[in-house]
Design an enzyme around this catalytic site. Structure first.
Site, PDB file in Angstrom:
ATOM      1  N   HIS A 271       8.227  -8.823  -5.275  1.00 21.59           N
ATOM      2  CA  HIS A 271       7.136  -9.793  -5.265  1.00 21.59           C
ATOM      3  C   HIS A 271       7.644 -11.097  -5.854  1.00 21.59           C
ATOM      4  O   HIS A 271       8.468 -11.078  -6.763  1.00 21.59           O
ATOM      5  CB  HIS A 271       5.950  -9.262  -6.097  1.00 21.59           C
ATOM      6  CG  HIS A 271       4.674  -9.974  -5.795  1.00 21.59           C
ATOM      7  ND1 HIS A 271       4.319 -11.140  -6.424  1.00 21.59           N
ATOM      8  CD2 HIS A 271       3.692  -9.703  -4.903  1.00 21.59           C
ATOM      9  CE1 HIS A 271       3.160 -11.544  -5.934  1.00 21.59           C
ATOM     10  NE2 HIS A 271       2.760 -10.695  -5.015  1.00 21.59           N
ATOM     11  N   GLU A 325       1.320  -3.438  -1.267  1.00 23.37           N
ATOM     12  CA  GLU A 325       1.338  -2.948   0.106  1.00 23.37           C
ATOM     13  C   GLU A 325       1.730  -1.474   0.207  1.00 23.37           C
ATOM     14  O   GLU A 325       1.328  -0.793   1.145  1.00 23.37           O
ATOM     15  CB  GLU A 325       2.315  -3.770   0.958  1.00 23.37           C
ATOM     16  CG  GLU A 325       2.095  -5.263   0.910  1.00 23.37           C
ATOM     17  CD  GLU A 325       0.945  -5.726   1.772  1.00 23.37           C
ATOM     18  OE1 GLU A 325       0.031  -4.921   2.019  1.00 23.37           O
ATOM     19  OE2 GLU A 325       0.963  -6.878   2.195  1.00 23.37           O
TER      20      GLU A 325
HETATM   21  N1  ACO Z   1      14.084  -4.735  -0.434  1.00 27.43           N
HETATM   22  C1  ACO Z   1      15.369  -5.033  -0.666  1.00 27.43           C
HETATM   23  N2  ACO Z   1      15.781  -6.130  -1.335  1.00 27.43           N
HETATM   24  C2  ACO Z   1      14.828  -6.968  -1.786  1.00 27.43           C
HETATM   25  C3  ACO Z   1      13.463  -6.711  -1.578  1.00 27.43           C
HETATM   26  C4  ACO Z   1      13.100  -5.538  -0.876  1.00 27.43           C
HETATM   27  N3  ACO Z   1      11.825  -5.237  -0.646  1.00 27.43           N
HETATM   28  N4  ACO Z   1      12.743  -7.716  -2.118  1.00 27.43           N
HETATM   29  C5  ACO Z   1      13.624  -8.567  -2.637  1.00 27.43           C
HETATM   30  N5  ACO Z   1      14.875  -8.130  -2.436  1.00 27.43           N
HETATM   31  C6  ACO Z   1      16.120  -8.752  -2.888  1.00 27.43           C
HETATM   32  C7  ACO Z   1      16.561  -9.826  -1.917  1.00 27.43           C
HETATM   33  O1  ACO Z   1      17.424  -9.315  -0.935  1.00 27.43           O
HETATM   34  C8  ACO Z   1      17.252 -10.794  -2.851  1.00 27.43           C
HETATM   35  O2  ACO Z   1      18.509 -10.270  -3.172  1.00 27.43           O
HETATM   36  P1  ACO Z   1      19.835 -11.194  -3.125  1.00 27.43           P
HETATM   37  O3  ACO Z   1      19.492 -12.422  -3.934  1.00 27.43           O
HETATM   38  O4  ACO Z   1      20.872 -10.319  -3.691  1.00 27.43           O
HETATM   39  O5  ACO Z   1      20.017 -11.544  -1.680  1.00 27.43           O
HETATM   40  C9  ACO Z   1      16.433 -10.725  -4.125  1.00 27.43           C
HETATM   41  O6  ACO Z   1      15.831  -9.426  -4.112  1.00 27.43           O
HETATM   42  C10 ACO Z   1      15.344 -11.787  -4.229  1.00 27.43           C
HETATM   43  O7  ACO Z   1      14.637 -11.825  -3.006  1.00 27.43           O
HETATM   44  P2  ACO Z   1      13.824 -13.093  -2.516  1.00 27.43           P
HETATM   45  O8  ACO Z   1      13.586 -12.970  -1.047  1.00 27.43           O
HETATM   46  O9  ACO Z   1      14.467 -14.353  -3.000  1.00 27.43           O
HETATM   47  O10 ACO Z   1      12.476 -12.933  -3.281  1.00 27.43           O
HETATM   48  P3  ACO Z   1      11.140 -13.656  -2.900  1.00 27.43           P
HETATM   49  O11 ACO Z   1      10.434 -13.894  -4.167  1.00 27.43           O
HETATM   50  O12 ACO Z   1      11.389 -14.832  -2.026  1.00 27.43           O
HETATM   51  O13 ACO Z   1      10.443 -12.563  -1.990  1.00 27.43           O
HETATM   52  C11 ACO Z   1       9.141 -10.829  -1.131  1.00 27.43           C
HETATM   53  C12 ACO Z   1       9.374 -11.766  -2.332  1.00 27.43           C
HETATM   54  C13 ACO Z   1       9.074 -11.652   0.134  1.00 27.43           C
HETATM   55  C14 ACO Z   1       7.803 -10.114  -1.319  1.00 27.43           C
HETATM   56  C15 ACO Z   1      10.307  -9.810  -1.037  1.00 27.43           C
HETATM   57  O14 ACO Z   1      10.345  -9.037  -2.216  1.00 27.43           O
HETATM   58  C16 ACO Z   1      10.213  -8.912   0.197  1.00 27.43           C
HETATM   59  O15 ACO Z   1      10.688  -9.294   1.256  1.00 27.43           O
HETATM   60  N6  ACO Z   1       9.614  -7.693   0.047  1.00 27.43           N
HETATM   61  C17 ACO Z   1       9.451  -6.804   1.186  1.00 27.43           C
HETATM   62  C18 ACO Z   1       8.217  -7.202   2.001  1.00 27.43           C
HETATM   63  C19 ACO Z   1       6.923  -6.891   1.299  1.00 27.43           C
HETATM   64  O16 ACO Z   1       6.739  -5.848   0.678  1.00 27.43           O
HETATM   65  N7  ACO Z   1       5.965  -7.844   1.411  1.00 27.43           N
HETATM   66  C20 ACO Z   1       4.632  -7.751   0.795  1.00 27.43           C
HETATM   67  C21 ACO Z   1       4.564  -8.611  -0.410  1.00 27.43           C
HETATM   68  S1  ACO Z   1       3.085  -8.362  -1.328  1.00 27.43           S
HETATM   69  C22 ACO Z   1       1.971  -9.454  -0.664  1.00 27.43           C
HETATM   70  O17 ACO Z   1       2.242 -10.558  -0.321  1.00 27.43           O
HETATM   71  C23 ACO Z   1       0.577  -8.998  -0.484  1.00 27.43           C
END
Ligand code: ACO
Length: 388
Positions: A271, A325
């Site tokens: 998140h 989620e």
């Molecule tokens: N699985 C694997 N790796 C992840 C995940 C995940 N679910 N979430 C974050 N990471 C990793 C990224 O690969 C990144 O690693 P790196 O820097 O080594 O490449 C690091 O964690 C940071 O990720 P960001 O994308 O910069 O984090 P951001 O704050 O932009 O993203 C997000 C948050 C979009 C929710 C992300 O965690 C994600 O894609 N999760 C999966 C989708 C999901 O569950 N979405 C629902 C969100 S809840 C809502 O909005 C209601």
């Protein structure tokens, strides 16, 4: 700053902060809700979500977000009556939904239905958003989705009953049968949990549109578009896809390893703001334990445990936890909803937060208009088309 072609950026550009994805930027002042990311705490109008979940009905939470305080008994009755009276859709909106292909994603149908409502019901939805419009729109969300859900199966929409609350009405309009309490109650709690969540992407979208002086249906149509994306609200059906693909507890490790080796994101984890467990995930986990089959809950739990361990191993320091989620998938599936109705059901709840934010924005409006960092070339000379 020096451009790629050697030109200098204008000296009038201040040295503004430019965090990627606007992370950490305060885009509005709000008294509605706040996410305390470090603590894993969510507050609506001063109430911790744990105070409200399972105790306040969705409509009480709607009143709270719109009006700033919990309703009295008669105020709640009045709101339920207003919602009940306004659930039916104008015939023209149903006609627009009827014209959509049965294969359209339900979020597209919702977006189209809300946009059509704004265009057709112009007396109700004028250019100045107000509380009555917020109530009307909230009342009609279940009907728009249910109409599409039924029409795509060759069924006719069901006339809503005025005495139903939102959770009951949604299930009744979807399935055409009196909903069982074991289904509408968990749905009601789910709706309270998802109603608002600080300055998330869809709320920001709604506020940006409202800040231009546009109408409520336009603001909410934009918000639906933002919620649809898998990085925001589009994840829960993907959680279900993931759990179905894993299939059984003994396949969890192999499946998760394969996904992470490919660089895939695990849906339902991570998140932008929470750096601890999302408090809604904790409540939904308890609900999923009650509502889903023991086998499905066991598969979800095992997947969650191993996913967290693997994410912590592979992304040390990233503080990735279960988000809302993950267990939404188990709860909504137990309530009888198919995967492609999960994100739309999120919207049935979040329309309350969106409309509350729009009302807050217009009450003290200033156009939201940020800057961009220009990284393109400068000083190019026009070349006539014949000589290009
Ligand atoms: N699985 C694997 N790796 C992840 C995940 C995940 N679910 N979430 C974050 N990471 C990793 C990224 O690969 C990144 O690693 P790196 O820097 O080594 O490449 C690091 O964690 C940071 O990720 P960001 O994308 O910069 O984090 P951001 O704050 O932009 O993203 C997000 C948050 C979009 C929710 C992300 O965690 C994600 O894609 N999760 C999966 C989708 C999901 O569950 N979405 C629902 C969100 S809840 C809502 O909005 C209601």
């Amino acid at each position: 700053m020096t451009r790629s072609n050697g030109s200098k950026a204008g000296s009038d550009e201040p040295n503004l902060p430019r965090p990627e994805g606007l992370e950490g930027v305060v885009a509005a002042t709000t008294a509605l809700s706040h996410v305390f990311g470090e603590e894993g705490k969510l507050v609506y109008r001063g109430y911790d979500i744990h105070e409200l979940a399972g105790r306040a009905a969705f409509e009480e939470v709607a009143f709270l977000l719109w009006q700033g305080r919990l309703p009295t008994n008669s105020e709640l009755t009045g709101l339920l009556r207003s919602l009940g009276e306004q659930r039916a859709l104008p015939g023209h909106v149903v006609d627009v939904i009827r014209d959509l292909p049965a294969t359209a994603p339900p979020m597209d149908a919702l977006r189209t239905g809300v946009s059509a409502l704004g265009a057709i019901d112009t007396e109700e939805f004028d250019d100045v958003p107000d509380l009555n419009e917020a109530i009307t729109l909230t009342a009609k969300f279940p009907g728009i989705l249910a109409a599409f859900f039924r029409i795509r199966q060759g069924l006719e929409p069901v006339v809503p009953k005025t005495e139903h609350n939102t959770a009951q009405s949604y299930l009744y309009q979807l399935f055409g049968q009196e909903p069982e309490e074991k289904h509408w109650r968990p749905l009601d709690v789910y709706l309270t949990l998802l109603a608002d969540h600080g300055m998330n992407a869809s709320t920001f979208t709604a506020r940006v549109i409202a800040s231009t002086g546009s109408d409520l249906c336009s603001a909410i149509t934009g918000a639906i578009g933002a919620l649809k994306g898998p990085l925001h609200g589009g994840a829960p059906s993907k959680v279900l896809d993931m759990l179905e693909a894993i299939g059984s507890a003994d396949n969890v490790d192999a499946w998760l390893t394969g996904a992470l080796d490919r660089g895939d994101r695990l849906m339902g984890f991570g998140h932008r703001v929470y750096k601890a467990e999302d408090p809604r995930a904790e409540i939904l986990r308890g609900m999923a334990r009650e509502a889903s089959t023991p086998e499905f809950f066991e598969l979800s739990r095992r997947t969650e445990e191993r996913a967290l361990e693997m994410l912590h191993e592979r992304k040390p320091g990233r503080r990735l936890y279960t988000n809302v989620e993950f267990y939404s998938a188990a709860v909504l599936s137990a309530v009888g909803l198919p995967g492609d109705m999960f994100t739309p059901t999120f919207a049935v709840s979040r329309v309350v937060g969106w409309t509350a934010h729009v009302l807050e924005q217009v009450a003290n409006n200033r156009l939201i208009r940020p800057q961009s960092e220009f990284v393109g070339p400068l000083d190019k000379k026009f070349v006539a088309i014949e000589t290009r």
